[in-house]
Design a protein around this motif. Sequence first.
Motif, PDB file in Angstrom:
ATOM      1  N   THR A  70       0.840  -1.193   0.000  1.00 18.97           N
ATOM      2  CA  THR A  70       0.000   0.000   0.000  1.00 18.97           C
ATOM      3  C   THR A  70       0.880   1.249   0.000  1.00 18.97           C
ATOM      4  N   ASP A  71       0.277   2.385  -0.294  1.00 19.55           N
ATOM      5  CA  ASP A  71       1.010   3.647  -0.458  1.00 19.55           C
ATOM      6  C   ASP A  71       1.880   4.043   0.728  1.00 19.55           C
ATOM      7  N   GLU A  72       1.519   3.590   1.936  1.00 20.43           N
ATOM      8  CA  GLU A  72       2.264   3.994   3.128  1.00 20.43           C
ATOM      9  C   GLU A  72       3.657   3.358   3.198  1.00 20.43           C
ATOM     10  N   PRO A  97       9.633  -4.948  -0.557  1.00 17.19           N
ATOM     11  CA  PRO A  97       9.373  -6.176   0.197  1.00 17.19           C
ATOM     12  C   PRO A  97      10.140  -7.394  -0.337  1.00 17.19           C
ATOM     13  N   ALA A  98      10.420  -7.416  -1.625  1.00 15.98           N
ATOM     14  CA  ALA A  98      11.137  -8.549  -2.230  1.00 15.98           C
ATOM     15  C   ALA A  98      12.535  -8.736  -1.649  1.00 15.98           C
ATOM     16  N   MET A 125       5.217  -4.011  -6.606  1.00 16.69           N
ATOM     17  CA  MET A 125       4.329  -3.018  -7.202  1.00 16.69           C
ATOM     18  C   MET A 125       3.470  -2.393  -6.115  1.00 16.69           C
ATOM     19  N   LYS A 126       2.812  -1.310  -6.468  1.00 16.49           N
ATOM     20  CA  LYS A 126       1.900  -0.633  -5.544  1.00 16.49           C
ATOM     21  C   LYS A 126       0.490  -1.200  -5.689  1.00 16.49           C
ATOM     22  N   CYS A 173      -0.211  -2.577   4.362  1.00 19.04           N
ATOM     23  CA  CYS A 173      -0.399  -3.981   3.985  1.00 19.04           C
ATOM     24  C   CYS A 173       0.547  -4.379   2.854  1.00 19.04           C
ATOM     25  N   ILE A 174       1.139  -5.556   3.000  1.00 19.79           N
ATOM     26  CA  ILE A 174       2.010  -6.144   1.981  1.00 19.79           C
ATOM     27  C   ILE A 174       1.365  -7.461   1.559  1.00 19.79           C
TER      28      ILE A 174
END
Length: 122
Positions: free
Chosen positions: A49-51, A57-58, A75-76, A87-88
Amino acid sequence: MIRGIRGATTIVNDTETEVIDAVEKLMAEIIHLNKIDPDMVASVFFSATDEIRSVFPAKALRKFDGWTYVPVTCMKEIPVSNSLPFCIRVMIHVNTTISQKEIQHVYQGGAIALRPDLTKKI
């Protein structure tokens, strides 16, 4: 057959350490429950998410033995009103002979609310 394995987690603060720790925990559980060998994996997609801006994360996946050559991208998430923040999500494309019903999707932290119907009690 290629199957998708889904998962998601949340963080409280957007720090590199918190993102990496949360994704490592999520991926470790997905890999364990679904008995995934990296050679079975066609690709992995992470979204955030944008936050979340501190780290891709990868990066957490690269800490796992054997995952160096697995294609991974980040990606977003689309900014949907009232969606779960911080959230991821992950989608792993795995070559497997097991059925859709046997796949064990993993949702941790606040992300359990996204798909409680897929969260298995172990």
